[in-house]
Design an enzyme around this catalytic site. Sequence first.
Site, PDB file in Angstrom:
ATOM      1  N   SER A   4       8.423  -1.208  -8.493  1.00 23.08           N
ATOM      2  CA  SER A   4       9.809  -0.752  -8.410  1.00 23.08           C
ATOM      3  C   SER A   4      10.772  -1.938  -8.478  1.00 23.08           C
ATOM      4  O   SER A   4      10.444  -3.058  -8.084  1.00 23.08           O
ATOM      5  CB  SER A   4      10.054   0.001  -7.103  1.00 23.08           C
ATOM      6  OG  SER A   4       9.249   1.155  -7.028  1.00 23.08           O
TER       7      SER A   4
HETATM    8  N1  SAH Z   1       5.528   1.199  -4.316  1.00 19.96           N
HETATM    9  C1  SAH Z   1       5.079   0.743  -5.612  1.00 19.96           C
HETATM   10  C2  SAH Z   1       5.698   1.555  -6.716  1.00 19.96           C
HETATM   11  C3  SAH Z   1       4.694   1.917  -7.763  1.00 19.96           C
HETATM   12  S1  SAH Z   1       5.163   3.152  -8.949  1.00 19.96           S
HETATM   13  C4  SAH Z   1       5.315  -0.741  -5.791  1.00 19.96           C
HETATM   14  O1  SAH Z   1       6.020  -1.353  -4.959  1.00 19.96           O
HETATM   15  O2  SAH Z   1       4.778  -1.342  -6.720  1.00 19.96           O
HETATM   16  C5  SAH Z   1       4.597   4.655  -8.165  1.00 19.96           C
HETATM   17  C6  SAH Z   1       3.112   4.796  -7.899  1.00 19.96           C
HETATM   18  O3  SAH Z   1       2.886   6.140  -7.462  1.00 19.96           O
HETATM   19  C7  SAH Z   1       2.205   4.602  -9.114  1.00 19.96           C
HETATM   20  O4  SAH Z   1       1.290   3.572  -8.822  1.00 19.96           O
HETATM   21  C8  SAH Z   1       1.494   5.951  -9.271  1.00 19.96           C
HETATM   22  O5  SAH Z   1       0.148   5.841  -9.700  1.00 19.96           O
HETATM   23  C9  SAH Z   1       1.579   6.533  -7.867  1.00 19.96           C
HETATM   24  N2  SAH Z   1       1.461   7.993  -7.791  1.00 19.96           N
HETATM   25  C10 SAH Z   1       1.886   8.934  -8.671  1.00 19.96           C
HETATM   26  N3  SAH Z   1       1.581  10.191  -8.237  1.00 19.96           N
HETATM   27  C11 SAH Z   1       0.941  10.032  -7.042  1.00 19.96           C
HETATM   28  C12 SAH Z   1       0.358  10.944  -6.105  1.00 19.96           C
HETATM   29  N4  SAH Z   1       0.367  12.268  -6.303  1.00 19.96           N
HETATM   30  N5  SAH Z   1      -0.233  10.428  -4.994  1.00 19.96           N
HETATM   31  C13 SAH Z   1      -0.255   9.080  -4.758  1.00 19.96           C
HETATM   32  N6  SAH Z   1       0.263   8.169  -5.623  1.00 19.96           N
HETATM   33  C14 SAH Z   1       0.861   8.642  -6.759  1.00 19.96           C
END
Ligand code: SAH
Length: 215
Positions: free
Chosen positions: A66
């Site tokens: 993010s």
């Molecule tokens: N907090 C992270 C943001 C990553 S983007 C950071 O700081 O890097 C969002 C993430 O949510 C992705 O890795 C994606 O695989 C995950 N995601 C999507 N749907 C999900 C679900 N149903 N349960 C858990 N994770 C999920």
Amino acid sequence: MVKDDYRHQGMRKRLVEVLRTKGITDEQVLGAIGAIPRHLFIDDSAFLEMAYQDIAFPIGCGQTISQPYTVAFQTALLGLQPGMKVLEIGTGSGYQTAVLARLGCKVFSIERHRPLYLQTKQRLAGLLVKANLYHGDGFIGLPREAPFDRVLVTCGAPFVPQGLTDQLKPGGRLVIPVGEGDEQRMLRIERSMDGHLLQEDLGAFRFVPMLQDKV
Ligand code: SAH
């Protein structure tokens, strides 16, 4: 192994100033962002220079780390105190997880993408970040560790999953971007002492989608 040196520290200081000019005022949150080596959460060292710009970034597996502004904004909305039990949905790179841990919270984080979960588990262990990571489905949350003081969703949810509001303590807060198009509304939902849910809308953001039935 890429190190954290004075150049990175200088870039981080500038990033913190950029976040201030964009309206982030929470000193605890700015302190955590100023302390955490974001460049070590990006795999490809060719992109090192971009680690401290205020942009989202691809981390492989079609996912993104993010944008620092978004991490700061969401973290500030949580209103954290050391010792709080926090559930994060979407571990991704682990950067947000590290911010939560740095603020003294007991962090539980769920990622649905298994290779990413495994990679981030290793990364956080290497950086000595204490967090409990799970491969699983964020729509279900983590009933066996509930209730939580705070729940933070870092992917765009099509709706507010009931499992997540159910897992909030009375007085607990859920911060979640909700919306099915390419834009979501940032919602802060508070569970009152008598169990009612109070919702605030804090503006438009863009996240990768929260996926269903794909774990
Ligand atoms: N907090 C992270 C943001 C990553 S983007 C950071 O700081 O890097 C969002 C993430 O949510 C992705 O890795 C994606 O695989 C995950 N995601 C999507 N749907 C999900 C679900 N149903 N349960 C858990 N994770 C999920």
